[in-house]
Structures are given as C-alpha cells and as structure tokens.
Design a protein around this motif. Structure first.
Motif, mmCIF file in Angstrom:
data_model
loop_
_atom_site.group_PDB
_atom_site.id
_atom_site.type_symbol
_atom_site.label_atom_id
_atom_site.label_comp_id
_atom_site.label_asym_id
_atom_site.label_seq_id
_atom_site.Cartn_x
_atom_site.Cartn_y
_atom_site.Cartn_z
ATOM 1 N N TRP A 155 2.760 -30.356 14.488
ATOM 2 C CA TRP A 155 3.130 -30.676 13.112
ATOM 3 C C TRP A 155 4.009 -31.920 13.050
ATOM 4 O O TRP A 155 3.890 -32.719 12.128
ATOM 5 C CB TRP A 155 3.840 -29.478 12.487
ATOM 6 C CG TRP A 155 2.936 -28.287 12.428
ATOM 7 C CD1 TRP A 155 1.922 -28.054 11.535
ATOM 8 C CD2 TRP A 155 2.926 -27.191 13.333
ATOM 9 N NE1 TRP A 155 1.286 -26.874 11.829
ATOM 10 C CE2 TRP A 155 1.879 -26.310 12.925
ATOM 11 C CE3 TRP A 155 3.689 -26.845 14.440
ATOM 12 C CZ2 TRP A 155 1.592 -25.124 13.590
ATOM 13 C CZ3 TRP A 155 3.399 -25.668 15.110
ATOM 14 C CH2 TRP A 155 2.365 -24.825 14.684
ATOM 15 N N GLN A 156 4.872 -32.090 14.041
ATOM 16 C CA GLN A 156 5.715 -33.284 14.079
ATOM 17 C C GLN A 156 4.899 -34.542 14.360
ATOM 18 O O GLN A 156 5.239 -35.634 13.897
ATOM 19 C CB GLN A 156 6.801 -33.118 15.153
ATOM 20 C CG GLN A 156 7.830 -32.048 14.824
ATOM 21 C CD GLN A 156 8.749 -31.756 15.996
ATOM 22 O OE1 GLN A 156 8.353 -31.865 17.158
ATOM 23 N NE2 GLN A 156 9.982 -31.362 15.703
ATOM 24 N N ALA A 157 3.827 -34.383 15.142
ATOM 25 C CA ALA A 157 3.007 -35.539 15.515
ATOM 26 C C ALA A 157 1.874 -35.803 14.529
ATOM 27 O O ALA A 157 1.143 -36.785 14.677
ATOM 28 C CB ALA A 157 2.420 -35.322 16.912
ATOM 29 N N ALA A 158 1.729 -34.943 13.538
ATOM 30 C CA ALA A 158 0.601 -35.054 12.614
ATOM 31 C C ALA A 158 0.679 -36.326 11.773
ATOM 32 O O ALA A 158 1.761 -36.804 11.422
ATOM 33 C CB ALA A 158 0.560 -33.834 11.697
ATOM 34 N N ALA A 159 -0.490 -36.856 11.452
ATOM 35 C CA ALA A 159 -0.577 -38.023 10.576
ATOM 36 C C ALA A 159 -0.248 -37.620 9.144
ATOM 37 O O ALA A 159 -0.245 -36.429 8.807
ATOM 38 C CB ALA A 159 -1.987 -38.607 10.645
ATOM 39 N N PRO A 160 0.022 -38.586 8.277
ATOM 40 C CA PRO A 160 0.254 -38.263 6.862
ATOM 41 C C PRO A 160 -0.946 -37.537 6.254
ATOM 42 O O PRO A 160 -2.076 -37.682 6.719
ATOM 43 C CB PRO A 160 0.454 -39.642 6.218
ATOM 44 C CG PRO A 160 0.885 -40.526 7.332
ATOM 45 C CD PRO A 160 0.198 -40.014 8.560
ATOM 46 N N HIS A 161 -0.673 -36.789 5.192
ATOM 47 C CA HIS A 161 -1.721 -35.989 4.550
ATOM 48 C C HIS A 161 -2.906 -36.847 4.114
ATOM 49 O O HIS A 161 -4.074 -36.448 4.278
ATOM 50 C CB HIS A 161 -1.135 -35.254 3.340
ATOM 51 C CG HIS A 161 -2.139 -34.420 2.602
ATOM 52 N ND1 HIS A 161 -2.647 -33.241 3.105
ATOM 53 C CD2 HIS A 161 -2.745 -34.616 1.393
ATOM 54 C CE1 HIS A 161 -3.515 -32.731 2.241
ATOM 55 N NE2 HIS A 161 -3.588 -33.539 1.195
ATOM 56 N N SER A 162 -2.635 -38.025 3.584
ATOM 57 C CA SER A 162 -3.718 -38.897 3.113
ATOM 58 C C SER A 162 -4.629 -39.316 4.267
ATOM 59 O O SER A 162 -5.856 -39.369 4.121
ATOM 60 C CB SER A 162 -3.138 -40.130 2.425
ATOM 61 O OG SER A 162 -2.276 -40.836 3.312
ATOM 62 N N SER A 163 -4.033 -39.595 5.421
ATOM 63 C CA SER A 163 -4.830 -39.972 6.593
ATOM 64 C C SER A 163 -5.670 -38.798 7.080
ATOM 65 O O SER A 163 -6.826 -38.966 7.488
ATOM 66 C CB SER A 163 -3.916 -40.460 7.721
ATOM 67 O OG SER A 163 -3.181 -41.593 7.323
ATOM 68 N N GLN A 164 -5.089 -37.611 7.039
ATOM 69 C CA GLN A 164 -5.832 -36.423 7.452
ATOM 70 C C GLN A 164 -7.025 -36.172 6.533
ATOM 71 O O GLN A 164 -8.115 -35.810 6.995
ATOM 72 C CB GLN A 164 -4.906 -35.209 7.462
ATOM 73 C CG GLN A 164 -3.826 -35.271 8.530
ATOM 74 C CD GLN A 164 -2.961 -34.030 8.530
ATOM 75 O OE1 GLN A 164 -3.393 -32.950 8.158
ATOM 76 N NE2 GLN A 164 -1.712 -34.180 8.943
ATOM 77 N N MET A 165 -6.835 -36.362 5.236
ATOM 78 C CA MET A 165 -7.934 -36.153 4.290
ATOM 79 C C MET A 165 -9.042 -37.181 4.513
ATOM 80 O O MET A 165 -10.234 -36.859 4.432
ATOM 81 C CB MET A 165 -7.414 -36.241 2.852
ATOM 82 C CG MET A 165 -6.485 -35.099 2.464
ATOM 83 S SD MET A 165 -7.234 -33.458 2.706
ATOM 84 C CE MET A 165 -8.625 -33.559 1.576
ATOM 85 N N PHE A 166 -8.651 -38.417 4.809
ATOM 86 C CA PHE A 166 -9.644 -39.457 5.096
ATOM 87 C C PHE A 166 -10.448 -39.092 6.345
ATOM 88 O O PHE A 166 -11.679 -39.207 6.367
ATOM 89 C CB PHE A 166 -8.937 -40.802 5.290
ATOM 90 C CG PHE A 166 -9.860 -41.933 5.619
ATOM 91 C CD1 PHE A 166 -10.608 -42.560 4.628
ATOM 92 C CD2 PHE A 166 -9.998 -42.376 6.931
ATOM 93 C CE1 PHE A 166 -11.468 -43.600 4.928
ATOM 94 C CE2 PHE A 166 -10.857 -43.417 7.244
ATOM 95 C CZ PHE A 166 -11.593 -44.037 6.233
#
Length: 201
Positions: A155-166
């Motif tokens: 979770w700390q290393a996760a990309a921003p939500h917008s990047s994940q949706m893309f």
C-alpha cells in the motif's frame, strides 16, 4: 536478492548498484535456472517420444533432487538470517497455516519421481508446475505485505489511484487477448513432435 531487502531512506532507494550481488542471490539464481531446466525437461517428456524422451526421463529425477536440495537450503538459510521471516513462519497459528507448503513440496517431488519411473508422459510437467506454484507461494507468504522488503508495504508503494485506474483499463483490454492467444498456441502445439513427421501434430 529480493528477500535480502532493498535499502531505502524515507521511501527513496538508497542502495548501490551491486547490493543484489551476494552468495545468496547467486545461489537462488542457480535455483531459478534449475527450476526452468526442470520445467523444460517435463515439457520435453510431454512433447517428445523415443530417444529424446527417454533421456529426459533419466534426467528429470536428477533435476528434481537438485531442486529439492536448493529448496531445502533456501528454506533453512532464510529464517536463520531473517528473524522477521522466522517469526512469521514459526509463530502460532502461522505454523499451522504454512506447514502444508513443505508437505506438498515433498508430495509433488515423490509424485514426479514416481511418474518418471512409470514413464507417464503428462504428469512430470504438471507436477513441476505445482512445485513452481508452491515456490512462489512460499515467497509470498514470507514477505506479504512488504512489496519492497524489509519494510515498504504494497500500500505504501502503490501508485496514485488515477494511475491504477489507467493501468486497470489497459489490463482489462490486454489480459483477455493474452489469455486467448495463449490458449490458441497451446491448442496448435497440443500433440507430440514425432520422428519422421513432416510437421507438428
């Protein structure tokens, strides 16, 4: 090398270019080569016959024993040098949850040896796939949820939500394509390569 951890400071990489180069990483690299060699051997047993297949039947038990030794060595070294992993493996109730993994490894090794002895074409490859799955299972349960060992979680290393949706949109398009052409390729090459054949059947 991944299990050894990646040096970070305030979430930023702070290591050197050769941090990965240790005796343990070289040994596990040899283990990866042995695993792929075992998979390849099982695949050739599945897809060939006669002389080549017989040579693979003879080679497969040697590769499996080598792989088992490597699994055992890594499984001993890892908890001895990483107390946090030892605590995860051997604390209760985790010990009960994780104990099926080594038991299943021994089971599938014995099944592979038996299949080679009985010269059962399909089983060595399928059982080796199960071993690969168990190896990755052991890897995941040793580190989860730290995607960047020893302390950065997924979770700390996760990309921003917008990047994940893309990325999700791309995955929804590409994954069915990948699954489709994988199924087609396996169907096209579903039979054995036989000596004297003019083509693949």
């Amino acid at each position: 090398a991944y299990i050894q951890g990646i040096k970070t400071e305030n979430g930023i990489f702070a290591g050197g270019p050769f941090d990965w180069l240790t005796a343990f990483s070289i040994f596990t690299g040899i283990g990866v080569v042995a695993m792929y060699a075992t998979l390849g051997c099982g695949w050739l047993i599945l897809k060939t016959e006669k002389g080549l297949q017989q040579r693979m039947y003879e080679l497969m038990p040697k590769l499996i024993i080598a792989l088992l030794i490597i699994f055992g060595a890594v499984s001993l070294y890892t908890p001895l040098t990483h107390p946090e992993i030892a605590d995860r493996w051997f604390s209760l109730p985790n010990l009960f949850y994780f104990s099926p993994v080594p038991i299943l490894v021994l089971l599938f090794v014995s099944l592979i040896l038996s299949a080679c002895k009985k010269q059962q074409d399909h089983k060595p490859f399928i059982y080796t796939l199960a071993l690969v799955f168990l190896a990755f299972t052991g890897f995941v349960i040793s580190l989860w949820p730290n995607i960047i060992p020893p302390s950065v979680t997924i979770w700390q290393a996760a990309a921003p939500h917008s990047s994940q949706m893309f990325a999700l949109v791309g995955a929804l398009i590409l994954i069915p394509i990948i699954i489709t052409y994988t199924i087609v390729s396996y169907w096209v090459f579903r039979d054995k390569v036989r000596v004297g054949d003019e083509g693949y059947h």
